[in-house]
Design a protein around this motif. Structure first.
Motif, mmCIF file in Angstrom:
data_model
loop_
_atom_site.group_PDB
_atom_site.id
_atom_site.type_symbol
_atom_site.label_atom_id
_atom_site.label_comp_id
_atom_site.label_asym_id
_atom_site.label_seq_id
_atom_site.Cartn_x
_atom_site.Cartn_y
_atom_site.Cartn_z
ATOM 1 N N GLY A 23 0.791 -1.225 0.000
ATOM 2 C CA GLY A 23 0.000 0.000 0.000
ATOM 3 C C GLY A 23 0.820 1.270 0.000
ATOM 4 O O GLY A 23 0.270 2.370 -0.153
ATOM 5 N N CYS A 24 2.124 1.168 0.182
ATOM 6 C CA CYS A 24 2.975 2.354 0.147
ATOM 7 C C CYS A 24 3.007 2.933 -1.270
ATOM 8 O O CYS A 24 2.966 2.203 -2.259
ATOM 9 C CB CYS A 24 4.391 2.023 0.586
ATOM 10 N N ILE A 25 3.083 4.246 -1.330
ATOM 11 C CA ILE A 25 3.132 4.954 -2.613
ATOM 12 C C ILE A 25 4.359 5.864 -2.606
ATOM 13 O O ILE A 25 4.667 6.499 -1.591
ATOM 14 C CB ILE A 25 1.859 5.803 -2.829
ATOM 15 N N VAL A 26 5.055 5.920 -3.723
ATOM 16 C CA VAL A 26 6.168 6.857 -3.874
ATOM 17 C C VAL A 26 5.903 7.708 -5.107
ATOM 18 O O VAL A 26 5.650 7.176 -6.191
ATOM 19 C CB VAL A 26 7.525 6.130 -4.019
ATOM 20 N N LEU A 37 10.432 14.214 -4.035
ATOM 21 C CA LEU A 37 10.212 12.802 -3.802
ATOM 22 C C LEU A 37 9.318 12.689 -2.571
ATOM 23 O O LEU A 37 9.621 13.265 -1.531
ATOM 24 C CB LEU A 37 11.548 12.099 -3.556
ATOM 25 N N MET A 38 8.192 11.991 -2.705
ATOM 26 C CA MET A 38 7.238 11.881 -1.601
ATOM 27 C C MET A 38 6.914 10.414 -1.351
ATOM 28 O O MET A 38 6.343 9.734 -2.197
ATOM 29 C CB MET A 38 5.955 12.649 -1.938
ATOM 30 N N HIS A 39 7.324 9.909 -0.178
ATOM 31 C CA HIS A 39 6.958 8.564 0.257
ATOM 32 C C HIS A 39 5.697 8.682 1.102
ATOM 33 O O HIS A 39 5.634 9.520 2.011
ATOM 34 C CB HIS A 39 8.068 7.947 1.106
ATOM 35 N N LEU A 40 4.709 7.856 0.823
ATOM 36 C CA LEU A 40 3.416 7.996 1.473
ATOM 37 C C LEU A 40 2.890 6.628 1.898
ATOM 38 O O LEU A 40 2.956 5.666 1.139
ATOM 39 C CB LEU A 40 2.436 8.649 0.493
ATOM 40 N N CYS A 41 2.371 6.539 3.126
ATOM 41 C CA CYS A 41 1.740 5.304 3.564
ATOM 42 C C CYS A 41 0.732 5.611 4.654
ATOM 43 O O CYS A 41 0.718 6.713 5.218
ATOM 44 C CB CYS A 41 2.775 4.292 4.058
ATOM 45 N N GLU A 42 -0.127 4.633 4.940
ATOM 46 C CA GLU A 42 -1.119 4.760 6.013
ATOM 47 C C GLU A 42 -0.942 3.586 6.960
ATOM 48 O O GLU A 42 -1.606 2.558 6.831
ATOM 49 C CB GLU A 42 -2.534 4.783 5.430
ATOM 50 N N PRO A 43 -0.026 3.722 7.917
ATOM 51 C CA PRO A 43 0.289 2.581 8.793
ATOM 52 C C PRO A 43 -0.847 2.215 9.738
ATOM 53 O O PRO A 43 -0.929 1.080 10.205
ATOM 54 C CB PRO A 43 1.526 3.061 9.555
ATOM 55 N N LEU A 44 -1.697 3.202 10.047
ATOM 56 C CA LEU A 44 -2.847 2.976 10.917
ATOM 57 C C LEU A 44 -4.065 3.651 10.294
ATOM 58 O O LEU A 44 -3.924 4.708 9.655
ATOM 59 C CB LEU A 44 -2.587 3.563 12.314
ATOM 60 N N PRO A 45 -5.256 3.078 10.441
ATOM 61 C CA PRO A 45 -6.444 3.701 9.853
ATOM 62 C C PRO A 45 -6.617 5.141 10.333
ATOM 63 O O PRO A 45 -6.618 5.421 11.527
ATOM 64 C CB PRO A 45 -7.593 2.813 10.358
ATOM 65 N N GLY A 46 -6.701 6.064 9.373
ATOM 66 C CA GLY A 46 -6.912 7.465 9.710
ATOM 67 C C GLY A 46 -5.647 8.261 9.973
ATOM 68 O O GLY A 46 -5.712 9.450 10.293
ATOM 69 N N ILE A 47 -4.465 7.628 9.854
ATOM 70 C CA ILE A 47 -3.200 8.342 10.058
ATOM 71 C C ILE A 47 -2.289 8.073 8.864
ATOM 72 O O ILE A 47 -1.900 6.934 8.614
ATOM 73 C CB ILE A 47 -2.487 7.919 11.352
ATOM 74 N N ALA A 48 -1.989 9.113 8.116
ATOM 75 C CA ALA A 48 -1.097 8.994 6.966
ATOM 76 C C ALA A 48 0.263 9.569 7.316
ATOM 77 O O ALA A 48 0.369 10.559 8.055
ATOM 78 C CB ALA A 48 -1.672 9.721 5.755
ATOM 79 N N VAL A 49 1.311 8.946 6.790
ATOM 80 C CA VAL A 49 2.688 9.402 6.985
ATOM 81 C C VAL A 49 3.265 9.769 5.626
ATOM 82 O O VAL A 49 3.153 8.991 4.667
ATOM 83 C CB VAL A 49 3.558 8.302 7.623
ATOM 84 N N ALA A 50 3.845 10.933 5.530
ATOM 85 C CA ALA A 50 4.527 11.356 4.298
ATOM 86 C C ALA A 50 5.955 11.741 4.638
ATOM 87 O O ALA A 50 6.199 12.417 5.643
ATOM 88 C CB ALA A 50 3.804 12.529 3.655
#
Length: 324
Positions: A23-26, A37-50
């Protein structure tokens, strides 16, 4: 990813997207004005990390980004000015953090380079336990509100080594080339627990001030006055007198906008200009020295070596050899 988060880079940039099985997106992007360059993921429901790496002067944020969602921004490298429109701006330097629930208009990178992490919270998708933990976290920051209230706020501070260690775990892992979802999941929880702890809550933290559009204009005009003729030496007191403010206030404004004092910024401008002259012209070193405000050529040579690691003539010869 349940939180749909497009890249913040301008539409006119050439953007390439890579989606991984976890599910990670770059997002890779570039144009003649810069790259990102943007690394993006949602490790927990409702919390996104960039995790963002940007080499550009700034980014005007798209309309979807201009919400009053809860954001936590952490600066790892470079400087980032977060512009909130009429509400003013704040400047993040390395190891500084902002927590905001206020629409952001743009990111400005005075040094042209920035590395930082962001956490974006969507409480409607979060579990009850996470919402409770987030509320506990917010109580550690004065004048901020719970995630489910309508009040807007900005709180920024610097110099917390514990928070820095937690954010390091949200950086992409070299072994897999992206953020590790499992590591990020624990890291986000531990980061919130750390911020909610009494030891963090009771710790004194240097507070950042917001900068207004008028203050930013003063700094930009002073920057132009300095850049117009680097051979001249203008003191902070002289510049401050033009605007009827104290030299201390002007120095603070410069720190807010550029992350540097006027003298440090001028030093950088002079050395960068000297590098250009040594690389692109045959101007004698003595004239290069004078053109960037150094009547004492020995002092210039010392300052230039401190900036580049080379004496002026060494730098010119090295550049000429590399250019062949």
């Amino acid at each position: 990813m349940s939180m749909e988060i497009p890249p913040v880079f301008p539409k006119e940039w050439d953007i390439r997207k890579e989606v991984f099985e976890d599910g990670c997106i770059v997002h890779y992007s570039h144009d003649r004005c810069g790259s990102g360059l943007m690394h993006l993921c949602e490790p927990l429901p409702g919390i996104a990390v960039a995790y963002n790496v940007v080499d550009a002067c700034g980014i005007t944020l798209p309309s979807w980004f201009r919400t009053d969602s809860l954001f936590i921004n952490f600066c790892s490298e470079g400087c980032c000015e977060i512009n909130y429109g009429a509400a003013g701006s704040i400047m993040l330097e390395p190891n500084s953090t902002s927590i905001s629930k206020l629409p952001m208009q743009s990111y400005i990178f005075p040094s042209g380079h920035y590395i930082g992490s962001e956490l974006l919270f969507n409480p409607s998708s979060m579990s009850a336990d996470l919402k409770t933990l987030l509320d506990e976290t917010m109580r550690s920051f004065p004048n901020t509100s719970s995630h489910d209230r309508s009040e807007t706020f900005v709180y920024a501070f610097s110099g917390d080594s514990g928070l820095q260690e937690h954010f390091k775990l949200l950086a992409p892992r070299k072994t897999i080339g992206r953020i590790d979802q499992h590591v990020a999941r624990d890291a986000v929880k531990n980061l919130l627990l750390y911020c909610a702890s009494p030891s963090f809550r009771d710790k004194p933290r240097p507070r950042y001030r917001r900068i207004t559009s008028v203050q930013r204009q003063i700094v930009e005009e002073c920057h132009d006055i300095i850049a117009r003729d680097l051979s001249q030496r203008i003191s902070a007191e002289e510049l401050a007198a033009i605007y009827g403010i104290s030299a201390t206030s002007l120095k603070n404004y410069f720190r807010y906008v550029y992350g540097k004092t006027p003298s440090n910024l001028v030093y950088d401008m002079r050395m960068k200009r000297a590098k250009e002259l040594l690389e692109r012209t045959d101007m004698p070193v003595s004239r290069v020295s004078e053109s960037v405000g150094y009547a004492n050529h020995g002092k210039f040579a010392h300052s230039f070596k401190r900036f580049t690691g080379f004496l002026p003539l060494e730098y010119r010869k090295m550049h000429q050899l590399n250019g062949r």
